[in-house]
Enzyme design. Structure first.
Site, PDB file in Angstrom:
ATOM      1  N   CYS A 138      -7.084  -3.980  -0.144  1.00  0.00           N
ATOM      2  CA  CYS A 138      -6.088  -3.826  -1.239  1.00  0.00           C
ATOM      3  C   CYS A 138      -6.765  -2.117  -1.307  1.00  0.00           C
ATOM      4  CB  CYS A 138      -6.933  -4.389  -2.543  1.00  0.00           C
ATOM      5  SG  CYS A 138      -6.257  -3.596  -4.152  1.00  0.00           S
ATOM      6  N   CYS A 166       0.009  -0.113  -0.529  1.00  0.00           N
ATOM      7  CA  CYS A 166      -0.671  -1.391  -1.524  1.00  0.00           C
ATOM      8  C   CYS A 166       0.263  -2.608  -0.611  1.00  0.00           C
ATOM      9  CB  CYS A 166       0.062  -1.016  -2.392  1.00  0.00           C
ATOM     10  SG  CYS A 166       0.003  -2.518  -3.527  1.00  0.00           S
TER      11      CYS A 166
END
Ligand code: DGL
Length: 286
Positions: A75, A186
């Site tokens: 992440c 992302c």
């Protein structure tokens, strides 16, 4: 002393890290993998760094309780908020974070304009600013926060008209600015590659860092003689929200259905934080 057969813990705010998990499994099929989706707290992109740091501390503690020999922050948003903190806490524990692929994109662009799709948290971070200073001096970088995309992907939606419209509203300004290289900053966004491929001209390169993260994990494990030698156990999944909700999207976002367990210890940790905040407010704000 960790053993070669110990598992590797991989975490994300939700399902995005599955795009990284797939790369790790492809490169390192012998590794046993644990995956925590912090779905009870997704999206991280609009939350404070302090909040995300607390979540990552909790999940790192969970992986250590499970005997994990390494951890992957799959992440970008969690990495900018928490990787330094975790490295300080566990200096001898191999920890892989991730960052938007600014360096390869700056090397690849022919138009001299690079677009970055990422969360607000990633784009506003000092770590991202430092990345631009280091690698993007000679190119123009156009950034685009993408609120709403993560929620659609969490729901298993990769094809709806609403999603297409939202994605287009984020991508078109980057194309209009002359970007010939798009960074998916992302880990949720690689799931949108098929939709993006329809939306952008064929000569626009789309880059993410899932495979690079897998290679970095391999390097760290090899350096400590921790690469697993025997075939892996199947991936084990946990969610901090309703496990059924994650399970229902796994056939779309992962190769197959799988059992999902509720993430333990959450209540204890959150109760503690709740009472700490309450006593802080009573002492200083009343
Ligand atoms: N998948 C995450 C990332 O790479 C964060 C998404 C979110 O929770 O906002 O940044």
């Amino acid at each position: 002393m960790a053993e070669r057969s110990a598992p590797v813990g991989v975490m994300d705010s939700g399902v995005g890290g599955l795009s990284v998990l797939a790369e790790i499994q492809r490169l390192l099929p012998n590794e046993s993998l644990l995956y925590v989706a912090d779905c009870g707290h997704v999206p991280y992109g609009e939350k404070s760094p302090d909040y995300i740091r607390q979540r990552c501390r909790h999940i790192a503690g969970f992986f250590r309780d499970q005997g994990a020999k390494a951890m992957v922050l799959a992440c970008n948003t969690a990495t900018v908020a928490a990787v330094a903190d975790l490295r300080e806490r566990y200096p001898d524990w191999p920890l892989v974070g991730m960052e938007p692929a600014v360096k390869p994109a700056a090397a690849a662009t022919r138009s001299g304009v690079v677009g970055v799709l990422a969360t607000t948290g990633t784009l506003q971070s000092a770590k991202f600013a430092a990345l631009l200073d280091r690698f993007a001096c000679d190119v123009r970088v156009v950034t685009q926060p993408c609120p709403g995309l993560v929620e659609r992907i969490e729901a298993g939606d990769l094809t709806s008209a609403h999603l297409r419209q939202l994605l287009c509203s984020y991508v078109q300004p980057l194309l209009d600015a002359g970007c010939d290289t798009l960074i998916l900053g992302c880990t949720h966004y690689p799931f949108l590659r098929p939709m993006l491929a329809d939306m952008v001209p064929a000569d626009v390169a789309i880059i993410d860092t899932g495979a690079a993260v897998a290679r970095q994990l391999e390097r760290l494990l090899a350096a400590r003689s921790l690469l697993a030698a025997a075939p892996a156990r199947p991936v084990r999944f946990w969610s901090s929200a309703d496990p059924q909700a994650l399970r229902s999207v796994l056939p779309t976002l992962w190769q197959a259905d799988a059992a999902v367990l509720p993430l333990a210890l959450k209540k204890k940790c959150e109760k503690l934080r709740f009472f700490t905040e309450l006593s802080f407010q009573r002492r200083f704000l009343c």
